[in-house]
Design a protein around this motif. Structure first.
Motif, mmCIF file in Angstrom:
data_model
loop_
_atom_site.group_PDB
_atom_site.id
_atom_site.type_symbol
_atom_site.label_atom_id
_atom_site.label_comp_id
_atom_site.label_asym_id
_atom_site.label_seq_id
_atom_site.Cartn_x
_atom_site.Cartn_y
_atom_site.Cartn_z
ATOM 1 N N ALA A 134 36.971 67.549 34.054
ATOM 2 C CA ALA A 134 37.302 68.853 33.479
ATOM 3 C C ALA A 134 38.753 68.845 33.033
ATOM 4 O O ALA A 134 39.648 68.452 33.790
ATOM 5 N N ALA A 135 38.974 69.260 31.808
ATOM 6 C CA ALA A 135 40.330 69.340 31.273
ATOM 7 C C ALA A 135 41.119 70.412 32.000
ATOM 8 O O ALA A 135 42.350 70.422 31.973
ATOM 9 N N GLU B 93 50.322 54.518 43.592
ATOM 10 C CA GLU B 93 51.263 54.755 42.498
ATOM 11 C C GLU B 93 51.433 53.439 41.735
ATOM 12 O O GLU B 93 50.937 52.396 42.153
ATOM 13 N N PHE C 209 44.669 62.462 38.500
ATOM 14 C CA PHE C 209 45.459 63.162 37.473
ATOM 15 C C PHE C 209 46.568 62.183 37.111
ATOM 16 O O PHE C 209 47.692 62.289 37.617
ATOM 17 N N THR D 114 42.694 64.032 34.365
ATOM 18 C CA THR D 114 43.545 63.494 33.290
ATOM 19 C C THR D 114 43.054 63.970 31.926
ATOM 20 O O THR D 114 41.843 63.971 31.677
ATOM 21 N N PHE E 7 44.910 74.374 39.795
ATOM 22 C CA PHE E 7 44.226 73.148 39.353
ATOM 23 C C PHE E 7 43.938 72.249 40.561
ATOM 24 O O PHE E 7 42.872 71.642 40.655
ATOM 25 N N ALA F 249 52.399 60.460 43.438
ATOM 26 C CA ALA F 249 53.779 60.929 43.340
ATOM 27 C C ALA F 249 53.982 61.821 42.119
ATOM 28 O O ALA F 249 55.080 62.325 41.880
ATOM 29 N N MET G 57 40.810 72.589 35.775
ATOM 30 C CA MET G 57 40.026 72.746 37.001
ATOM 31 C C MET G 57 40.109 74.161 37.556
ATOM 32 O O MET G 57 39.641 74.409 38.660
HETATM 33 P P1 NAD Z 1 52.775 63.230 36.022
HETATM 34 O O1 NAD Z 1 53.329 62.301 35.008
HETATM 35 O O2 NAD Z 1 53.703 64.079 36.824
HETATM 36 O O3 NAD Z 1 51.882 62.399 37.083
HETATM 37 C C1 NAD Z 1 51.094 61.278 36.768
HETATM 38 C C2 NAD Z 1 51.307 60.242 37.863
HETATM 39 O O4 NAD Z 1 50.361 59.166 37.692
HETATM 40 C C3 NAD Z 1 52.707 59.600 37.803
HETATM 41 O O5 NAD Z 1 53.315 59.713 39.071
HETATM 42 C C4 NAD Z 1 52.433 58.160 37.434
HETATM 43 O O6 NAD Z 1 53.337 57.238 37.993
HETATM 44 C C5 NAD Z 1 51.028 57.968 38.002
HETATM 45 N N1 NAD Z 1 50.302 56.823 37.444
HETATM 46 C C6 NAD Z 1 50.219 56.423 36.147
HETATM 47 N N2 NAD Z 1 49.468 55.305 36.046
HETATM 48 C C7 NAD Z 1 49.056 54.998 37.301
HETATM 49 C C8 NAD Z 1 48.260 53.955 37.851
HETATM 50 N N3 NAD Z 1 47.741 52.995 37.077
HETATM 51 N N4 NAD Z 1 48.032 53.968 39.192
HETATM 52 C C9 NAD Z 1 48.567 54.921 39.990
HETATM 53 N N5 NAD Z 1 49.337 55.936 39.520
HETATM 54 C C10 NAD Z 1 49.581 55.967 38.197
HETATM 55 O O7 NAD Z 1 51.708 64.132 35.254
HETATM 56 P P2 NAD Z 1 50.986 65.483 35.721
HETATM 57 O O8 NAD Z 1 51.711 66.663 35.192
HETATM 58 O O9 NAD Z 1 50.694 65.418 37.191
HETATM 59 O O10 NAD Z 1 49.629 65.378 34.891
HETATM 60 C C11 NAD Z 1 48.779 64.252 34.989
HETATM 61 C C12 NAD Z 1 47.550 64.452 34.104
HETATM 62 O O11 NAD Z 1 46.773 65.554 34.609
HETATM 63 C C13 NAD Z 1 47.861 64.806 32.641
HETATM 64 O O12 NAD Z 1 46.898 64.153 31.817
HETATM 65 C C14 NAD Z 1 47.686 66.308 32.591
HETATM 66 O O13 NAD Z 1 47.367 66.786 31.304
HETATM 67 C C15 NAD Z 1 46.533 66.472 33.537
HETATM 68 N N6 NAD Z 1 46.372 67.828 34.118
HETATM 69 C C16 NAD Z 1 45.104 68.284 34.209
HETATM 70 C C17 NAD Z 1 44.852 69.501 34.825
HETATM 71 C C18 NAD Z 1 43.415 69.943 35.014
HETATM 72 O O14 NAD Z 1 43.183 71.032 35.551
HETATM 73 N N7 NAD Z 1 42.434 69.132 34.622
HETATM 74 C C19 NAD Z 1 45.907 70.267 35.312
HETATM 75 C C20 NAD Z 1 47.214 69.766 35.199
HETATM 76 C C21 NAD Z 1 47.438 68.532 34.614
#
Ligand code: NAD
Length: 269
Positions: free
Chosen positions: A124-125, A36, A77, A101, A241, A12, A127
């Motif tokens: 990968a930080a 979630e 993520f 993440t 990403f 979500a 993607m």
């Molecule tokens: P976000 O907060 O919108 O989404 C994270 C989701 O994970 C939330 O819905 C949360 O409820 C859920 N979550 C947390 N703990 C959980 C668990 N134990 N089980 C199931 N679900 C759980 O954040 P976002 O913007 O989507 O970013 C998420 C991560 O991805 C961040 O660390 C961000 O820096 C990273 N990111 C990485 C890239 C990449 O290319 N590597 C790109 C964008 C974001």
């Protein structure tokens, strides 16, 4: 060949929803399901509807063990603590783990690396193809220039981002340090405030901006007396990403256990 079954933890989230859409749109794979946080609004809802697609007949659950048993790969993520828990469970289920993440501390990174002894892990930080290319270019430029060229990494992200500097900025800093043959931890200036004194030769500095809905912007500056080189990347949508993560997931099919990077997936390593 049957479709590759890919699970989305945190389905979500901003990236989670996009990943569900991207898996559905990509040939050769299907959504195995998603999790979630227990007690959250998303649990029990249809994963397709949550992602803005039509219903897929798959309710969001809160038990990763149940999900991983029917998945061949897991895209993650979420948060650092959740990712560490998922790493162990994915290893037990022998499902590939695609870790997007950021913000993991060294101990958490080590846990993910331990799990990679049992299954394929792509971490990968960032993607996106563009940023991984940028990383390769930054390493090359840093190798060619001496420390008379001050290296600064500038990044901007949306107002919801919780870690700083971004994982991508740190990865770019590591690439610059590798090109220079130094350890980033010994030269990184992650924050500057107050009377800092003059810049130390050889340091790699970071500057962080936060605001609005910026998907991700990074610039690596090489500044010397009389000239400046800037290498940069702008993501205008998070789609890049998600597409990279799905590509990485498909790449793990039949892959031996081990820790891989996006450079491996893209053939840039
Ligand atoms: P976000 O907060 O919108 O989404 C994270 C989701 O994970 C939330 O819905 C949360 O409820 C859920 N979550 C947390 N703990 C959980 C668990 N134990 N089980 C199931 N679900 C759980 O954040 P976002 O913007 O989507 O970013 C998420 C991560 O991805 C961040 O660390 C961000 O820096 C990273 N990111 C990485 C890239 C990449 O290319 N590597 C790109 C964008 C974001």
């Amino acid at each position: 060949m049957d479709d590759y079954k890919i699970a989305v933890v945190g389905c979500a989230g901003r990236m989670g929803r996009m990943l569900v859409r991207c898996i559905q749109e990509t040939e050769g794979c299907q959504v195995a399901g998603g999790t979630e946080v227990s007690g959250g609004d998303a649990v029990g809802r249809d994963i397709g509807e949550l992602a803005g697609l039509g219903p897929l007949g798959i309710p969001v659950i809160d038990d990763p063990v149940e999900l991983f048993a029917k998945a061949e790969a897991v895209v993650d993520f979420t948060t650092p603590a959740a990712t560490v828990a998922h790493a162990e469970l994915a290893a037990q289920a022998r499902a590939a783990h695609i870790v997007g993440t950021t913000g993991l501390d060294p101990e958490q990174e080590a846990e993910v690396e331990r799990a990679a002894r049992h299954t394929a892990v792509v971490r990968a930080a960032n993607m996106s193809l563009g940023v991984n290319l940028l990383q390769a270019l930054v390493e090359q430029v840093a190798r060619a220039l001496d420390p008379d060229y001050d290296i600064e990494v500038l990044e901007m992200h949306h107002r919801h981002k919780v870690d700083a500097p971004s994982g991508t900025a740190l990865a770019l800093g590591r690439a610059a340090a590798a090109g220079r043959g130094v350890d980033l931890d010994l030269v990184a200036q992650r924050v500057r405030d107050g009377h800092t004194g003059a810049r130390r030769r050889g340091d790699i500095g970071f500057a962080t901006l936060r605001g609005g809905d910026v998907a991700g912007e990074h610039t690596v500056i090489f500044a010397a007396e009389g000239e400046r080189i800037e290498l940069g990347h702008r993501a205008t949508t998070r789609d890049v990403f998600a597409r990279g993560a799905v590509k990485a997931a498909l790449w793990t099919r039949g892959r031996a256990p081990g820790l891989y990077s996006m450079m491996d997936v893209l053939g840039l390593s």
